[in-house]
Design a protein around this motif. Structure first.
Motif, PDB file in Angstrom:
ATOM      1  N   PHE A  67      52.953  43.368  29.491  1.00 46.83           N
ATOM      2  CA  PHE A  67      51.692  42.657  29.287  1.00 46.83           C
ATOM      3  C   PHE A  67      50.940  43.280  28.121  1.00 46.83           C
ATOM      4  N   TRP A  70      45.356  39.123  27.135  1.00 45.20           N
ATOM      5  CA  TRP A  70      45.046  37.704  27.310  1.00 45.20           C
ATOM      6  C   TRP A  70      44.628  37.069  25.993  1.00 45.20           C
ATOM      7  N   VAL A  77      48.991  34.348  27.976  1.00 43.09           N
ATOM      8  CA  VAL A  77      49.169  35.789  27.930  1.00 43.09           C
ATOM      9  C   VAL A  77      50.009  36.150  26.714  1.00 43.09           C
ATOM     10  N   GLU A 347      40.622  37.083  36.078  1.00 42.44           N
ATOM     11  CA  GLU A 347      42.000  37.366  36.482  1.00 42.44           C
ATOM     12  C   GLU A 347      42.451  38.695  35.889  1.00 42.44           C
ATOM     13  N   ILE A 348      43.300  39.412  36.600  1.00 39.23           N
ATOM     14  CA  ILE A 348      43.790  40.712  36.152  1.00 39.23           C
ATOM     15  C   ILE A 348      45.244  40.570  35.721  1.00 39.23           C
ATOM     16  N   GLY A 349      45.539  40.911  34.486  1.00 39.72           N
ATOM     17  CA  GLY A 349      46.910  40.901  34.003  1.00 39.72           C
ATOM     18  C   GLY A 349      47.487  42.303  34.013  1.00 39.72           C
ATOM     19  N   TRP A 362      52.557  39.955  35.411  1.00 41.92           N
ATOM     20  CA  TRP A 362      51.962  39.379  36.602  1.00 41.92           C
ATOM     21  C   TRP A 362      50.457  39.269  36.399  1.00 41.92           C
ATOM     22  N   SER A 363      49.811  38.525  37.281  1.00 44.62           N
ATOM     23  CA  SER A 363      48.355  38.518  37.319  1.00 44.62           C
ATOM     24  C   SER A 363      47.900  38.476  38.769  1.00 44.62           C
ATOM     25  N   ASP A 365      44.424  37.413  41.144  1.00 46.94           N
ATOM     26  CA  ASP A 365      43.072  36.876  41.298  1.00 46.94           C
ATOM     27  C   ASP A 365      42.358  37.754  42.319  1.00 46.94           C
ATOM     28  N   TRP A 374      54.169  35.651  35.792  1.00 45.75           N
ATOM     29  CA  TRP A 374      54.156  34.914  34.529  1.00 45.75           C
ATOM     30  C   TRP A 374      55.513  34.897  33.840  1.00 45.75           C
TER      31      TRP A 374
END
Length: 650
Positions: A67, A70, A77, A347-349, A362-363, A365, A374
């Motif tokens: 990652f 964003w 992403v 949202e957290i990536g 991944w993400s 909520d 993802w």
């Protein structure tokens, strides 16, 4: 071995009667061999059979995704992954959507979008692993240079509004990491804001009004000083006592101006908490008896996500800032988490990998606790669910200190009885072997029935600041080798391990440990593979890149001080090279700025002079480790040939 036919053999063949020559049966054709990549030089090594490469191929085709941030404008992403020879940047517009490549360079590219605005991507790229990174903007598949093209530059931090980027650069004198600020949309705006002394300076974060920057001076893994830098006047103000030996591993500024940090102040482990920029007072908010390794703050400042390193596995936590309530994220198995970052919409990536999953994006909520995948990176068509999980092995070292490591053993149903084992020592030395995806090493476990053991000796991170300090300086250095001996004895005693078939490998500092083991632990080992390794501490400290010298002297010792120089010489594996009696494979990057190629050259030459066996693989276009797929694949296959011969006896 690959050797030319001797002159005597040629003359003997020429003198043979013609009839005898005609009667001799034709020599068998050599088995097809894997072509040597153009950048590699292989010395005193056998060819690699094509049949072996074909058998291993699926294990070499696994890839991972990391990652990188964003896109705040489109909710896509940004990821790093490799489809050709090196990792590049890709966009993924939706969960499990296509990975659309946006950078197309011959070298690895890393970067991120500007926060909030999302109107520019800034990336860094070096040349052949030399680590002289240059900063660029990326647009329409092309790079536009932002730095001078010569110095070493590292991206530090974006401002919260995405208007500025801070970076460190050796531009002024080639040694010191001066601090710069730039609007990347206008390269002419680049300006130096602090002339540093040393190579460990970086901008950690900007104040919300961009009037100041919070700066870290990394002096060692145990000693990091934090400052506030006024960007208009250049005034640098220490936060807290800069003479205190305290480590800070993370720093960020919340929307309300609160300074959040991770630090080991008043604790053996790193805790997350608030740092008062006026008084330097630290107020911890986490209580785990493990290191907090990373964190991120939501755009509204209400939530902080952080990761806890529990015995080598990362666990995610959510902190409600107002109430102090901590929520565990237990849906993820044990593995490795990285790159935590909030999107503007909450949202957290992050990246995640485990023994049974390559690194993917991944993400989460935080409101619904819904996890979204993802990417799903390929594993060469192999089923990752069959990959084995590690177990922790603990033992007491020579002085009673508890040390541990991660032991992967092959499936006993498929491979019954005692199994050969490779010990793999991490670098750093301020590093840690953690539970994650094994990649091509799964071939050893799943196809050959060879176990792998990752020791975490004293000096490793993740076990507290006292533990990480126990190998500092030349007079304590070999205590870590004694730890390694104790751990090897512990795994040799395991009923599933064949104590007569133990090999050892390591890279960087782990490479030094590999050389040291070849000298001191040879009775426990069959052979060693030492990668980008330190062979002589004095020559290493004198020849490592100048920006790193002072940082490494803190860890290893100062070769300019006679007593320390004498001890560094005494404990250097090259000093005792005459005691190396088992075969060794040395792997080197010609452009390595950290451990120069000369460290390998002198060790290989000395072993051969003494009549020993030393294979040597050199990459002309690599640095501190092989990043290009063609080179890495060949190196893996070559190591496999080495271990098949000297560990498995094939």
């Amino acid at each position: 071995m690959l050797r030319s036919l001797s002159l005597g053999a040629l003359l003997a063949a020429a003198a043979m009667p013609l009839a005898a020559q005609e009667a001799a049966p034709p020599a068998p054709s050599p088995a097809p061999a894997v072509p040597l990549p153009a950048a590699l030089t292989a010395e005193e090594m056998p060819p690699i059979p094509q049949a072996l490469a074909a058998d291993v191929r699926p294990y070499l085709e696994a890839r991972g995704a990391g990652f990188a941030g964003w896109d705040p404008k489109t909710r896509a992403v940004l990821i790093t992954t490799r489809f050709a020879n090196v990792s590049q940047l890709h966009r993924v517009a939706m969960p499990m959507g296509a990975r659309t490549q946006i950078s197309f360079e011959a070298e690895t590219v890393r970067g991120s979008y500007a926060p909030v605005r999302g109107d520019v991507i800034v990336v860094s790229k070096d040349r052949g692993g030399d680590e002289y990174f240059q900063l660029h903007t990326l647009k329409d598949g092309r790079l536009t240079l932002l730095t001078d093209g010569r110095s070493r530059n590292e991206i530090n931090a974006w401002s919260n509004d995405g208007s500025l980027i801070g970076f460190s650069s050796t531009r002024r004198n080639g040694i010191d990491a001066d601090l710069y600020v730039m609007d990347p949309r206008d390269p002419a705006s680049s300006r130096i804001v602090w002339e540093s002394k040393g190579g460990g300076w970086a901008i950690a974060a900007f104040s919300n009004d961009n009037a100041a920057a919070y700066v870290a001076d990394y002096r060692s893994v145990e000693d990091v000083d934090i400052y506030r830098l006024d960007l208009a006047t250049g005034t640098m103000t220490p936060i807290g006592d800069s003479k205190a030996k305290v480590s800070y591993s993370g720093l960020d500024v919340a929307p309300d101006g609160t300074l959040w940090v991770t630090t080991d102040r008043d604790s053996d482990f790193q805790r997350l908490g608030r740092l008062d920029p006026a008084t330097g007072a630290f107020t911890p908010v986490t209580t785990e008896a493990w290191d907090v390794d990373g964190f991120a703050i939501s755009d509204d400042g209400k939530t902080i996500v952080y990761e806890v390193n529990e015995a080598g596995s990362d666990r995610m936590r959510l902190l409600d800032v107002a109430t102090g309530k901590v929520t565990r994220v237990d849906a993820l198995p044990a593995g490795q988490i990285g790159g935590l970052r909030f999107a503007p919409w909450g949202e957290i990536g992050f990246s995640f990998s485990s023994a049974k999953s390559a690194s993917d994006v991944w993400s989460l909520d935080p409101k619904t606790m819904q996890l979204t995948r993802w990417t799903q990176s390929e594993t060469g068509g192999l089923d990752p669910s069959v990959n084995v999980e590690p177990r922790i092995v603990k033992t007491k070292s020579f002085d009673g200190l508890e040390v541990s490591g991660l032991l992967y053993l092959p499936d006993p149903a498929k491979f019954p009885g005692k199994r050969p084992l490779i010990v793999d020592v991490h670098g750093g030395p301020e590093g840690q072997s953690t539970a994650g995806f094994m990649g091509s090493d799964n071939y050893y476990l799943n196809e050959l029935g060879v176990g792998i053991f990752f020791p975490n000796v004293r000096g490793s991170t993740g076990y507290g600041k006292r533990f990480v300090s126990l190998d500092n300086g030349p007079f304590k250095r070999e205590d870590s080798v004694r730890d390694m001996a104790a751990l090897i004895d512990a795994v040799r005693a395991d009923p599933a391990v064949d104590p007569a078939k133990i090999g050892l490998t390591g890279g960087s500092y782990g490479g030094y440990m590999c050389y040291a083991a070849a000298v001191q632990l040879k009775d426990k080992l069959t052979a060693t593979t030492c990668i980008v390794a330190i062979s002589n501490f004095v020559s290493f400290l004198e020849n490592t890149n100048p920006y790193r010298q002072d940082l490494r002297r803190v860890e290893y010792g100062d070769e300019r001080i006679p007593a320390q120089r004498a001890k560094l010489t005494e404990i250097s594996p090259l000093t005792r090279v005459g005691e190396i009696t088992k075969p060794m494979f040395v792997i080197t990057g010609a452009n390595d700025p950290r451990v120069p190629k000369s460290e390998a050259d002198q060790m290989v030459a000395a072993i051969r002079k003494n009549g020993g066996e030393a294979w040597h693989l050199i990459a002309a276009d690599e640095g501190h480790g092989f990043r290009k797929k063609a080179n890495a694949d060949y190196a893996f296959l070559a190591q496999l040939v080495f271990w098949k011969r000297y560990l498995l006896g094939e």
